[in-house]
Design an enzyme around this catalytic site. Structure first.
Site, PDB file in Angstrom:
ATOM      1  N   GLU A 198      -4.693   7.851   7.345  1.00 31.38           N
ATOM      2  CA  GLU A 198      -5.599   6.992   6.434  1.00 31.38           C
ATOM      3  C   GLU A 198      -5.602   5.731   7.720  1.00 31.38           C
ATOM      4  OE1 GLU A 198      -3.851   5.605   3.051  1.00 31.38           O
ATOM      5  OE2 GLU A 198      -5.956   4.465   2.294  1.00 31.38           O
ATOM      6  N   HIS A 232       0.703  -1.282   0.186  1.00 32.12           N
ATOM      7  CA  HIS A 232      -0.124   0.038  -0.019  1.00 32.12           C
ATOM      8  C   HIS A 232       0.840   1.225   0.028  1.00 32.12           C
ATOM      9  CE1 HIS A 232      -2.343   3.075   2.441  1.00 32.12           C
ATOM     10  NE2 HIS A 232      -3.247   2.781   1.213  1.00 32.12           N
ATOM     11  N   GLU A 274       2.041   1.752  -3.265  1.00 30.54           N
ATOM     12  CA  GLU A 274       0.794   2.305  -4.225  1.00 30.54           C
ATOM     13  C   GLU A 274       1.104   3.921  -3.946  1.00 30.54           C
ATOM     14  OE1 GLU A 274      -2.905   4.046  -3.319  1.00 30.54           O
ATOM     15  OE2 GLU A 274      -3.269   1.757  -2.914  1.00 30.54           O
ATOM     16  N   HIS A 275       0.979   4.218  -2.873  1.00 30.40           N
ATOM     17  CA  HIS A 275       1.057   6.010  -2.704  1.00 30.40           C
ATOM     18  C   HIS A 275       2.148   6.373  -3.310  1.00 30.40           C
ATOM     19  CE1 HIS A 275      -1.912   7.388   0.709  1.00 30.40           C
ATOM     20  NE2 HIS A 275      -2.357   5.921   0.224  1.00 30.40           N
TER      21      HIS A 275
END
Lengths: 420, 427
Positions: B140, B65, B68-69
């Site tokens: 998040e 993740h 991905e950012h």
């Protein structure tokens, strides 16, 4: 593109004939003025209708009928459209050409809709009490469950605290106290009354010809005894500010919500300019809010703004640390000031316009999006096709964006913070 | 390039594997304005152990993740602004077993495609930018901490699995992401973002040849050996914990229950079992089941209740979730209904009706570009051509469904995760 046929006075069928989809969809909207007293019962009625008909007397019997129609779906439709509340049913079903061995879906689907709308299972001449009571309970639980999504919850609290008289302050599904007061008799009487007097909007997207749809639907609605009544005009938002609000709950993250008001609604010529302004300010990954509050200062993950065109309200919401309220609030106001002063690049403006245009260009690519655009657009007073709307967006200038940003005034701030 | 036509669905898909190793799928949609493009790698949150060039690696939780950012960063360029100038809307998501980068647009498709391929294949991580992302992802993580749906699922996985990495949240934790460095991100990018580990899928009115040409031009050939990734975990079918409860600020109790299943194979057999599992869920607690009616009429469930068969690489389960004042009563109802269903069986007519309904719903879902793109990708990595699903429905028998229920819906395999309102937990 849209073919409009008035079946009877106050009962309008609008068709968007289209061969491209696997499914057709049909919405039935009974349109009411949004009103604190009746919002809850309007929201309850479709749920009661879906509990049983004379021929399909319980949930299971209804589902089995839908299973036979290749898994067709019928759901409740309860929509806020400016000062109106639309209540009714929404259904989707595969196009006849995808059924096996020459099966038909559209015709029996309309037959079943007629049953759901006009032959609900009754007891002593009114809705069944157990259906009404259990759907009342479900509706109350739904209202309470808005607490579970803190972003939605905080936004609802903001809107609530902004409104004194405006219908925008009436929750879409009504309020718990109003739900509690509903009786089977009262709900049924109300249902008969709205069938008699409310404007009825039917919207169809699918492969059938409009004339064919009119032929299928006329006998369904021709049986109603009607005394149609018109609706009041849509209004802009004029409630005065009531001060800022803070609330504490056991949460890990704070939610900051800010409400701004402009006299520009979607019935105004400057509507497209305020749309563009909103996207430039807080809509998406290149907006000022995203770029400055998130990317440049890592103050949040989630931030954005939304424009409620029917009322001229722009809201900002952000998930932040509890101790960052003042910093983020100040930054949001500073960034709005930049919009007002025309402090944005030609690229930012072009990107905002392009984002809106792309979105409008895809309106016609899904049955639900077509229904949503036209069925609520027409009621709210947005008399533009996507193509006309695109032209209006294209014509927006930097000066116009700054000018409409200048009409936005901070009205109310709501902050949700933790207990620790 | 291979052209496959699916007459029952009225759809065509072009498939190709390019010289650089990339597989491409294009679903032409003449007459539509929207174009949707997914660029997906067979690398997700659970792929944390692998061997490359003889060396073993275990990377921190949340790295897929995080990567991905950070891939949206390019030296001296602003990817978001470039997409915006093209009128395209990019985004990305990380799942347990794959990561997807996507955009949708109505114009400038080819430039947008080139940009997507370029940024995903360009690793650019500085110490400063990697550190800065900790603030954003930390927010998040906090947002997820307040999301009851996420919490219920993550708690459930923690209770059901002993060694499968689905136990750990996709985002990782604040502690685990603090260990992520530019070197780790580079290692994962080099290992998993190679064309031969990825799929490019486009739905829209585009020229498939042109899509392949751009992909060939923009992506370098896959080089060096592929990493060997751990994809199997020893799991007993008994859940380590069967009853989990947490308190949060919610309005009423929410639950997710699940029955553990053997990890799926790949290809046709996997999809067949998934469809068997979905039909079993339908027969047991679907809206047309006697149980659903009874629970609904007793006020134990509402329309939020639903479920089906779910798989993540290396695990599978039959699951249902919803809001209820008494989740245990729902669970008991499901167990009792399983016995009742096994006693009374399923008639051929009931099976036909369930299949017709499920098939109709799947056909309707093909109107959604997002659903089509997502499913083509997800099924591709498990070795199945998604548009072949009508044939699988034809093959499934009553006996398979009953066998599935008999083996799966048992107390040992069961786990229940519940979230109760704050004040109830204090009592």
């Amino acid at each position: 593109m849209i073919k409009t046929i008035e079946l009877f006075p106050g009962i309008v069928l609008r068709c968007f004939p289209d061969q491209r989809f696997k499914q057709g969809c049909l919405s039935i909207q009974l349109v009411r003025p949004m009103d604190r007293e009746e919002a809850a019962v309007n929201a309850l009625i479709p749920a009661v209708l879906l509990r049983g008909t004379e021929n399909a007397p319980d949930l299971r019997a209804i589902t089995l009928r839908l299973d036979d129609l290749y898994g067709a779906a019928v759901g409740t439709l309860v929509r806020r459209v400016g000062d109106y509340q639309a209540t009714g049913l929404y259904c989707s079903f595969i196009e006849d050409r995808f059924a096996l061995e020459g099966d038909r879906v559209l015709e029996p689907m309309i037959g079943f809709l007629e049953e759901l709308l006009f032959q609900p299972l009754l007891e002593d001449g009114v809705f069944r009490r157990d259906f009404v009571e259990s759907e009342k309970r479900n509706l109350i639980l739904t209202l309470q469950s808005q607490l579970n999504d803190k972003r939605i919850y905080a936004n609802n609290r903001l809107i609530r605290s902004m409104c004194t008289w405006d219908s925008f302050g009436v929750p879409r599904l009504g309020e718990q106290e109003q739900v509690e007061r509903i009786t089977a008799e009262g709900a049924y009487r109300h249902y008969r009354r709205i069938l008699e007097e409310s404007p009825i909007e039917l919207f169809y997207v699918g492969a059938a010809r409009p004339e064919q749809m009119a032929e299928l639907l006329k006998p369904v609605f021709g049986k109603l005894r009607r005394t149609p009544r018109g609706l009041p005009e849509q209004t802009a938002f004029t409630d005065p500010p009531t001060g800022d609000h803070t609330e504490q709950l056991d949460v890990a993250q704070g939610k900051l919500c800010m409400g701004f008001v402009s006299p520009i609604t979607l019935r105004d010529d400057r509507f497209a300019a305020l749309q563009v302004c909103n996207v430039l300010f807080g809509g998406g990954m290149t907006s000022k809010l995203f770029m400055q509050v998130r990317e440049a200062r890592s103050l949040c993950y989630d931030i954005g703004s939304g424009y409620h065109g029917s009322k001229g309200i722009v809201t900002v919401s952000a998930g932040i640390d509890f101790d960052k309220e003042a910093a983020v609030k100040g930054l949001v106001l500073e960034l709005l000031e930049e919009c007002k002063n025309g402090v944005f690049t030609a690229e930012e403006l072009a990107a905002a316009k392009q984002a809106l245009i792309s979105q409008l260009q895809s309106t016609h690519d899904a049955p639900g999006a077509i229904e949503g655009y036209y069925a609520s657009g027409l009621l709210s007073g947005l008399n533009k096709t996507p193509a006309q709307y695109i032209a209006a967006v294209q014509a927006v200038t930097a000066e116009q964006v700054a000018q409409v940003a200048g009409t936005l005034e901070l009205h109310t701030v709501y902050f949700l913070k933790g207990v620790r | 390039m291979e052209k496959r036509f699916y007459p029952q669905l009225g759809e065509t898909v072009f498939w190709d594997t390019l010289e650089n190793g990339l597989t491409v799928a294009v679903v032409p949609k003449p007459g539509f304005s929207k174009k949707l493009c997914y660029f997906v790698t067979d690398f997700g949150a659970i792929h944390r152990q692998f061997t490359l060039d003889g060396q073993d690696y275990t990377v921190p939780a949340g790295v897929a993740h995080y990567l991905e950012h950070k891939l949206f960063d390019m030296p001296g360029r602003d990817v978001a602004a470039e997409f915006a100038a093209l009128g395209a809307v990019p985004n990305a998501f990380t799942g347990y077993d794959m990561t997807a980068y996507h955009f949708s647009c109505t114009e400038n498709f080819e430039q947008s495609l080139a940009l997507l391929l370029e940024f995903v294949s360009t690793p650019y991580f500085t110490t400063e930018s990697v550190e800065k992302e900790q603030g954003i992802i930390g927010q998040e993580i906090d947002m997820n901490a307040d999301s009851p749906d996420t919490q219920i699922f993550e708690t459930l996985m923690g209770g059901m699995y002993r060694s499968h990495p689905v136990r750990t949240p996709i985002l990782g934790t604040r502690e685990s992401i603090a260990q992520i460095t530019p070197e780790i991100l580079r290692l994962c990018h080099q290992s998993f973002y190679r064309p031969d580990n990825m799929l490019l899928c486009v739905v829209g009115d585009v020229d498939p040849e042109q899509v392949c040409r751009i992909a060939l031009e923009k992506l370098p050939e896959a080089a060096g050996p592929k990493p060997a990734v751990r994809r199997k975990w020893q799991e007993e079918m008994i859940c380590p914990r069967s009853d989990l409860c947490r308190a949060m600020s919610v309005s009423m109790p929410m639950f997710q229950l699940a029955f553990k299943c053997e990890a799926a194979d790949r290809g046709y057999e996997a999809v067949r079992r998934e469809i068997v599992g979905d039909l079993a869920a339908e027969a047991l607690f679907g809206e047309s089941s006697p149980l659903y009616l009874r629970l609904y009429e007793q006020g134990l469930i509402d329309s939020s209740f639903g479920g089906g068969f779910e798989t993540i690489e290396g695990m599978a389960m039959l699951t249902a979730s919803g809001d209820s004042e008494d989740p245990k009563a729902v669970l008991d109802g499901v167990l009792e209904e399983a016995s009742a269903l096994l006693r009374r069986g399923i008639t051929e007519q009931e099976l036909l009706r369930m299949k017709r309904s499920a098939l109709g719903r799947r056909i309707r879902s093909l109107d959604s570009f997002d659903s089509v793109c997502f499913r083509i990708c997800a099924y591709y990595f498990s070795g199945f051509d998604y548009f072949e699903f009508p044939a699988v429905y034809r093959d499934v028998t009553r006996q398979e469904i009953l066998d599935f229920v008999r083996n799966t819906v048992t107390e040992e395999r069961m786990c229940l995760s519940v979230i109760v309102p704050d004040e109830e937990a204090q009592v």
